[in-house]
Scaffold this motif. Sequence first.
Motif, mmCIF file in Angstrom:
data_model
loop_
_atom_site.group_PDB
_atom_site.id
_atom_site.type_symbol
_atom_site.label_atom_id
_atom_site.label_comp_id
_atom_site.label_asym_id
_atom_site.label_seq_id
_atom_site.Cartn_x
_atom_site.Cartn_y
_atom_site.Cartn_z
ATOM 1 N N LEU A 1 47.117 42.403 72.996
ATOM 2 C CA LEU A 1 48.451 41.873 72.731
ATOM 3 C C LEU A 1 48.418 40.799 71.647
ATOM 4 O O LEU A 1 47.530 39.951 71.620
ATOM 5 C CB LEU A 1 49.028 41.282 74.013
ATOM 6 N N ALA A 2 49.406 40.841 70.736
ATOM 7 C CA ALA A 2 49.523 39.840 69.673
ATOM 8 C C ALA A 2 50.992 39.673 69.322
ATOM 9 O O ALA A 2 51.810 40.544 69.590
ATOM 10 C CB ALA A 2 48.745 40.271 68.434
ATOM 11 N N LEU A 3 51.286 38.556 68.714
ATOM 12 C CA LEU A 3 52.617 38.302 68.196
ATOM 13 C C LEU A 3 52.542 38.516 66.690
ATOM 14 O O LEU A 3 51.929 37.732 65.967
ATOM 15 C CB LEU A 3 53.033 36.876 68.538
ATOM 16 N N ILE A 4 53.155 39.598 66.199
ATOM 17 C CA ILE A 4 53.114 39.954 64.788
ATOM 18 C C ILE A 4 54.509 39.737 64.201
ATOM 19 O O ILE A 4 55.452 40.421 64.588
ATOM 20 C CB ILE A 4 52.691 41.434 64.582
ATOM 21 N N ASP A 5 54.642 38.797 63.291
ATOM 22 C CA ASP A 5 55.947 38.458 62.700
ATOM 23 C C ASP A 5 57.006 38.224 63.773
ATOM 24 O O ASP A 5 58.142 38.663 63.659
ATOM 25 C CB ASP A 5 56.411 39.554 61.731
ATOM 26 N N GLY A 6 56.609 37.559 64.857
ATOM 27 C CA GLY A 6 57.532 37.231 65.934
ATOM 28 C C GLY A 6 57.799 38.358 66.909
ATOM 29 O O GLY A 6 58.605 38.213 67.824
ATOM 30 N N VAL A 7 57.128 39.502 66.742
ATOM 31 C CA VAL A 7 57.343 40.678 67.588
ATOM 32 C C VAL A 7 56.120 40.881 68.478
ATOM 33 O O VAL A 7 55.006 41.048 67.961
ATOM 34 C CB VAL A 7 57.580 41.946 66.730
ATOM 35 N N PRO A 8 56.295 40.884 69.814
ATOM 36 C CA PRO A 8 55.162 41.208 70.685
ATOM 37 C C PRO A 8 54.655 42.613 70.339
ATOM 38 O O PRO A 8 55.437 43.572 70.287
ATOM 39 C CB PRO A 8 55.749 41.175 72.095
ATOM 40 N N SER A 9 53.373 42.715 70.080
ATOM 41 C CA SER A 9 52.785 43.983 69.637
ATOM 42 C C SER A 9 51.500 44.257 70.399
ATOM 43 O O SER A 9 50.845 43.341 70.887
ATOM 44 C CB SER A 9 52.511 43.936 68.131
ATOM 45 N N VAL A 10 51.149 45.523 70.474
ATOM 46 C CA VAL A 10 49.973 45.949 71.229
ATOM 47 C C VAL A 10 49.207 46.981 70.412
ATOM 48 O O VAL A 10 49.777 47.683 69.582
ATOM 49 C CB VAL A 10 50.409 46.515 72.610
ATOM 50 N N ARG A 11 47.907 47.048 70.659
ATOM 51 C CA ARG A 11 47.118 48.122 70.043
ATOM 52 C C ARG A 11 46.324 48.821 71.125
ATOM 53 O O ARG A 11 45.848 48.209 72.087
ATOM 54 C CB ARG A 11 46.240 47.599 68.925
ATOM 55 N N TRP A 12 46.185 50.110 70.969
ATOM 56 C CA TRP A 12 45.537 50.965 71.952
ATOM 57 C C TRP A 12 44.026 50.790 71.944
ATOM 58 O O TRP A 12 43.366 50.865 72.970
ATOM 59 C CB TRP A 12 45.919 52.417 71.679
ATOM 60 N N SER A 13 43.442 50.533 70.764
ATOM 61 C CA SER A 13 41.992 50.372 70.663
ATOM 62 C C SER A 13 41.667 49.342 69.590
ATOM 63 O O SER A 13 42.515 49.002 68.771
ATOM 64 C CB SER A 13 41.319 51.709 70.317
ATOM 65 N N PHE B 1 48.334 47.623 65.240
ATOM 66 C CA PHE B 1 49.308 47.134 66.209
ATOM 67 C C PHE B 1 50.615 47.892 66.075
ATOM 68 O O PHE B 1 50.993 48.310 64.982
ATOM 69 C CB PHE B 1 49.569 45.639 65.983
ATOM 70 N N MET B 2 51.305 48.069 67.196
ATOM 71 C CA MET B 2 52.651 48.624 67.190
ATOM 72 C C MET B 2 53.507 47.753 68.098
ATOM 73 O O MET B 2 52.983 47.132 69.028
ATOM 74 C CB MET B 2 52.675 50.088 67.633
ATOM 75 N N PRO B 3 54.814 47.663 67.823
ATOM 76 C CA PRO B 3 55.670 46.840 68.667
ATOM 77 C C PRO B 3 55.554 47.245 70.141
ATOM 78 O O PRO B 3 55.530 48.437 70.473
ATOM 79 C CB PRO B 3 57.074 47.103 68.135
ATOM 80 N N LEU B 4 55.465 46.253 71.006
ATOM 81 C CA LEU B 4 55.311 46.508 72.434
ATOM 82 C C LEU B 4 56.448 47.362 72.977
ATOM 83 O O LEU B 4 56.228 48.260 73.786
ATOM 84 C CB LEU B 4 55.222 45.184 73.193
ATOM 85 N N GLU B 5 57.673 47.114 72.519
ATOM 86 C CA GLU B 5 58.820 47.894 72.994
ATOM 87 C C GLU B 5 58.642 49.379 72.707
ATOM 88 O O GLU B 5 58.857 50.228 73.578
ATOM 89 C CB GLU B 5 60.108 47.394 72.346
ATOM 90 N N ALA B 6 58.232 49.721 71.497
ATOM 91 C CA ALA B 6 58.014 51.130 71.135
ATOM 92 C C ALA B 6 56.866 51.725 71.941
ATOM 93 O O ALA B 6 56.927 52.884 72.385
ATOM 94 C CB ALA B 6 57.736 51.250 69.639
ATOM 95 N N TYR B 7 55.813 50.952 72.124
ATOM 96 C CA TYR B 7 54.661 51.405 72.905
ATOM 97 C C TYR B 7 55.082 51.751 74.335
ATOM 98 O O TYR B 7 54.751 52.812 74.855
ATOM 99 C CB TYR B 7 53.590 50.311 72.907
ATOM 100 N N LEU B 8 55.841 50.855 74.961
ATOM 101 C CA LEU B 8 56.281 51.100 76.336
ATOM 102 C C LEU B 8 57.257 52.263 76.413
ATOM 103 O O LEU B 8 57.210 53.056 77.355
ATOM 104 C CB LEU B 8 56.906 49.839 76.925
#
Length: 53
Positions: free
Chosen positions: A16-28, A33-40
């Motif tokens: 988990l990271a905050l990228i340009d103010g957007v919570p983001s996650v990466r699979w590996s 990184f992709m926005p957490l909302e899109a990932y979920l």
Amino acid sequence: MIDVDAVDAGGSSGPLALIDGVPSVRWSQAGGFMPLEAYLRERVPLLRGDSPS
């Protein structure tokens, strides 16, 4: 464990990271990184066993 204080401060913790103010996650580690909302939005239906739309 994810250190949410570190993420909130603009850093990262685990996937988990905050990228340009957007919570983001990466699979590996090698993935981007992709926005957490899109990932979920993508992953939750898969976990629930819903049919793709």
